[in-house]
Design a protein around this motif. Structure first.
Motif, PDB file in Angstrom:
ATOM      1  N   ASP A  93      11.388  24.528  43.341  1.00  0.00           N
ATOM      2  CA  ASP A  93      12.321  25.775  43.413  1.00  0.00           C
ATOM      3  C   ASP A  93      11.037  26.844  43.733  1.00  0.00           C
ATOM      4  OD1 ASP A  93      12.748  28.250  41.924  1.00  0.00           O
ATOM      5  OD2 ASP A  93      12.986  26.830  40.588  1.00  0.00           O
ATOM      6  N   SER A  94      11.680  27.584  45.438  1.00  0.00           N
ATOM      7  CA  SER A  94      10.901  28.419  45.673  1.00  0.00           C
ATOM      8  C   SER A  94      10.606  29.550  44.593  1.00  0.00           C
ATOM      9  CB  SER A  94      10.865  29.369  47.503  1.00  0.00           C
ATOM     10  OG  SER A  94      12.732  29.334  46.415  1.00  0.00           O
ATOM     11  N   ASN A  95      11.894  30.142  44.215  1.00  0.00           N
ATOM     12  CA  ASN A  95      11.491  31.590  43.792  1.00  0.00           C
ATOM     13  C   ASN A  95      10.738  31.154  42.398  1.00  0.00           C
ATOM     14  OD1 ASN A  95      13.397  33.235  45.277  1.00  0.00           O
ATOM     15  ND2 ASN A  95      15.182  32.082  43.718  1.00  0.00           N
ATOM     16  N   ASN A  96      10.399  29.688  41.818  1.00  0.00           N
ATOM     17  CA  ASN A  96       9.482  29.539  40.507  1.00  0.00           C
ATOM     18  C   ASN A  96       7.851  29.819  41.328  1.00  0.00           C
ATOM     19  OD1 ASN A  96       8.225  27.482  39.167  1.00  0.00           O
ATOM     20  ND2 ASN A  96       9.401  28.055  37.943  1.00  0.00           N
ATOM     21  N   ILE A  97       7.911  29.068  42.492  1.00  0.00           N
ATOM     22  CA  ILE A  97       6.378  29.555  42.648  1.00  0.00           C
ATOM     23  C   ILE A  97       6.212  30.776  43.111  1.00  0.00           C
ATOM     24  CG2 ILE A  97       5.515  29.129  45.407  1.00  0.00           C
ATOM     25  CD1 ILE A  97       5.879  26.430  43.695  1.00  0.00           C
ATOM     26  N   ILE A  98       7.486  32.025  43.732  1.00  0.00           N
ATOM     27  CA  ILE A  98       6.876  32.890  43.914  1.00  0.00           C
ATOM     28  C   ILE A  98       6.450  33.715  42.739  1.00  0.00           C
ATOM     29  CG2 ILE A  98       8.265  35.770  44.708  1.00  0.00           C
ATOM     30  CD1 ILE A  98       9.035  33.686  47.140  1.00  0.00           C
ATOM     31  N   ASN A  99       6.955  33.287  41.449  1.00  0.00           N
ATOM     32  CA  ASN A  99       6.935  34.018  40.275  1.00  0.00           C
ATOM     33  C   ASN A  99       5.327  33.461  39.727  1.00  0.00           C
ATOM     34  OD1 ASN A  99       9.225  35.385  40.181  1.00  0.00           O
ATOM     35  ND2 ASN A  99      10.684  33.348  38.843  1.00  0.00           N
ATOM     36  N   PHE A 100       5.059  32.412  40.247  1.00  0.00           N
ATOM     37  CA  PHE A 100       4.018  32.248  39.053  1.00  0.00           C
ATOM     38  C   PHE A 100       3.054  32.680  40.024  1.00  0.00           C
ATOM     39  CE2 PHE A 100       6.554  29.045  36.069  1.00  0.00           C
ATOM     40  CZ  PHE A 100       5.311  29.201  35.314  1.00  0.00           C
ATOM     41  N   TYR A 101       2.271  32.496  41.736  1.00  0.00           N
ATOM     42  CA  TYR A 101       1.938  33.115  42.476  1.00  0.00           C
ATOM     43  C   TYR A 101       2.022  33.975  43.836  1.00  0.00           C
ATOM     44  CZ  TYR A 101       0.536  28.249  41.081  1.00  0.00           C
ATOM     45  OH  TYR A 101       0.212  26.870  39.848  1.00  0.00           O
ATOM     46  N   PRO A 102       2.422  35.381  42.944  1.00  0.00           N
ATOM     47  CA  PRO A 102       2.804  36.576  43.724  1.00  0.00           C
ATOM     48  C   PRO A 102       2.714  36.876  44.809  1.00  0.00           C
ATOM     49  CG  PRO A 102       2.549  37.133  41.073  1.00  0.00           C
ATOM     50  CD  PRO A 102       1.928  35.679  41.514  1.00  0.00           C
ATOM     51  N   LYS A 103       1.650  36.209  45.345  1.00  0.00           N
ATOM     52  CA  LYS A 103       0.515  36.619  46.700  1.00  0.00           C
ATOM     53  C   LYS A 103       0.751  35.387  47.650  1.00  0.00           C
ATOM     54  CE  LYS A 103      -4.028  38.192  44.176  1.00  0.00           C
ATOM     55  NZ  LYS A 103      -5.476  37.948  44.814  1.00  0.00           N
ATOM     56  N   SER A 104       2.145  34.375  46.895  1.00  0.00           N
ATOM     57  CA  SER A 104       2.849  33.716  48.134  1.00  0.00           C
ATOM     58  C   SER A 104       3.267  33.737  49.365  1.00  0.00           C
ATOM     59  CB  SER A 104       3.697  32.320  46.913  1.00  0.00           C
ATOM     60  OG  SER A 104       3.148  32.234  46.267  1.00  0.00           O
ATOM     61  N   ARG A 105       3.092  33.700  50.293  1.00  0.00           N
ATOM     62  CA  ARG A 105       3.844  34.042  51.479  1.00  0.00           C
ATOM     63  C   ARG A 105       5.437  33.649  51.742  1.00  0.00           C
ATOM     64  NH1 ARG A 105       4.231  32.383  56.676  1.00  0.00           N
ATOM     65  NH2 ARG A 105       4.255  32.959  58.864  1.00  0.00           N
ATOM     66  N   GLN A 106       6.300  34.256  50.879  1.00  0.00           N
ATOM     67  CA  GLN A 106       7.856  34.258  51.122  1.00  0.00           C
ATOM     68  C   GLN A 106       8.526  33.251  51.544  1.00  0.00           C
ATOM     69  OE1 GLN A 106      10.323  36.849  48.503  1.00  0.00           O
ATOM     70  NE2 GLN A 106      12.510  35.785  48.576  1.00  0.00           N
ATOM     71  N   GLU A 107       8.501  33.756  53.456  1.00  0.00           N
ATOM     72  CA  GLU A 107       9.200  33.087  54.543  1.00  0.00           C
ATOM     73  C   GLU A 107       8.834  32.185  54.972  1.00  0.00           C
ATOM     74  OE1 GLU A 107       5.628  36.115  55.874  1.00  0.00           O
ATOM     75  OE2 GLU A 107       6.820  35.782  54.212  1.00  0.00           O
ATOM     76  N   ALA A 108       7.498  31.365  54.423  1.00  0.00           N
ATOM     77  CA  ALA A 108       6.963  30.104  54.534  1.00  0.00           C
ATOM     78  C   ALA A 108       7.369  28.665  53.328  1.00  0.00           C
ATOM     79  CB  ALA A 108       5.422  30.071  54.385  1.00  0.00           C
ATOM     80  N   ILE A 109       8.068  29.345  52.812  1.00  0.00           N
ATOM     81  CA  ILE A 109       8.434  28.580  51.426  1.00  0.00           C
ATOM     82  C   ILE A 109       9.969  27.575  52.111  1.00  0.00           C
ATOM     83  CG2 ILE A 109       8.690  28.025  48.939  1.00  0.00           C
ATOM     84  CD1 ILE A 109       6.535  30.197  48.263  1.00  0.00           C
ATOM     85  N   ILE A 110       9.820  26.406  52.112  1.00  0.00           N
ATOM     86  CA  ILE A 110      11.108  26.075  52.436  1.00  0.00           C
ATOM     87  C   ILE A 110      11.704  25.052  51.068  1.00  0.00           C
ATOM     88  CG2 ILE A 110      12.529  24.074  53.403  1.00  0.00           C
ATOM     89  CD1 ILE A 110      11.557  26.604  55.412  1.00  0.00           C
ATOM     90  N   GLN A 111      13.098  25.149  50.086  1.00  0.00           N
ATOM     91  CA  GLN A 111      13.227  24.770  49.515  1.00  0.00           C
ATOM     92  C   GLN A 111      14.270  23.668  49.316  1.00  0.00           C
ATOM     93  OE1 GLN A 111      14.657  27.326  45.133  1.00  0.00           O
ATOM     94  NE2 GLN A 111      16.375  26.563  45.962  1.00  0.00           N
TER      95      GLN A 111
END
Length: 275
Positions: A93-111
């Motif tokens: 769940d890429s959105n879950n990662i971004i929610n818990f870790y707002p500094k995440s680089r969204q374009e690097a996350i593959i769901q």
């Protein structure tokens, strides 16, 4: 270039690249969150250490039990490329990662819903190519976290140095508090460039500050060696000449060697800031 009517196309520049298949040492497991927050999602991050783009299609990520038997696996079926010196994160769940870790680089996350679950407390992960050649092999456990952390739920394990094998437990530690306890998609908060130059011995940094903030928490002792008969004894002493930690005891040396000190003494106590 023109069409049949003589109309010229607008001048444009396009970059065309054919990615290479990964070889051993090109790509490595760089970060792992195996014990997420309640309702959180696990993730695993890879780093392309090479100077070439890599085609990860048909590579497989798998988890193994204590007998090296495969538990679960995820094969990459779609066309997937990782650029040189870039990071790639897999999560259910890429959105879950971004929610818990707002500094995440969204374009690097593959769901990917088929990401195998990672055991809490301890586990083993392998990454292989389409011909079953081993690209990386990582065994983790709770003891690899910073011992100053009372609770490591939601805290990822980060690789410290790209030049040290994944199997070396001292090359892993907890993500720093300053990073939000994880760094998916960008350089690890605990990453250290050893600054190795040509020569026999290098120590970086020369001052250590093991407080878990991601700044000089670890010391890397690098040895370049061209004599296969040599071994290393590495001991840490305080300013009064007392031995506080042994890092290596008659360890056989290869051509390039790295030893990591986490800033703790033999009793597991944190040392003070110093050189």
């Amino acid at each position: 270039i023109s069409d049949c009517e003589g109309n010229y196309l607008n001048l444009s520049t396009y970059e065309i690249e054919i990615p290479d298949l990964p070889l051993i040492g090109d790509i490595m497991i760089n970060e792992l969150l195996y014990d997420p927050y309640t309702s959180g999602s696990e993730f695993i991050e890879f780093y392309n250490k090479s100077s070439k783009s890599l085609n990860l299609t048909n590579c497989t990520l798998r988890t193994l039990d204590e007998n090296a038997e495969v538990l679960r696996e995820m094969s990459i079926k779609e066309l997937l490329e990782i650029k040189p010196f870039e990071f790639l994160v897999f999560a259910k769940d890429s959105n879950n990662i971004i929610n818990f870790y707002p500094k995440s680089r969204q374009e690097a996350i593959i769901q990917n819903s088929k990401l195998p679950p990672f055991n809490n407390n301890s586990g083993r992960i392998q990454f292989v190519d389409s011909s079953e050649n081993l690209l990386d092999d990582f065994t983790y456990n709770d003891d690899m976290h910073n011992i100053l952390l009372e609770n490591h739920k939601g805290v990822s394990l980060e690789r410290i140095s790209y030049d040290v094998n994944s199997s070396y437990s001292e090359n892993w530690t907890s993500a720093s508090h300053n990073s939000g306890f994880a760094s998916p998609g960008f350089q690890n908060s605990q990453f250290q460039n050893n600054g190795l130059n040509h020569g026999e011995l290098n120590i970086y940094p020369t001052m250590i500050s093991p407080d878990g903030d991601g700044f000089k928490d670890h010391m890397i002792i690098s040895i370049n060696n061209n004599d296969p008969t040599l071994s290393a004894l590495i001991e840490i002493y305080d300013i009064n000449g007392r031995k506080i930690r042994e890092i290596a005891h008659n360890s056989n040396l290869g051509a390039r060697n790295e030893f990591i000190w986490d800033g703790f003494d033999e009793q597991g106590s944190k040392v003070g800031i110093g050189n």
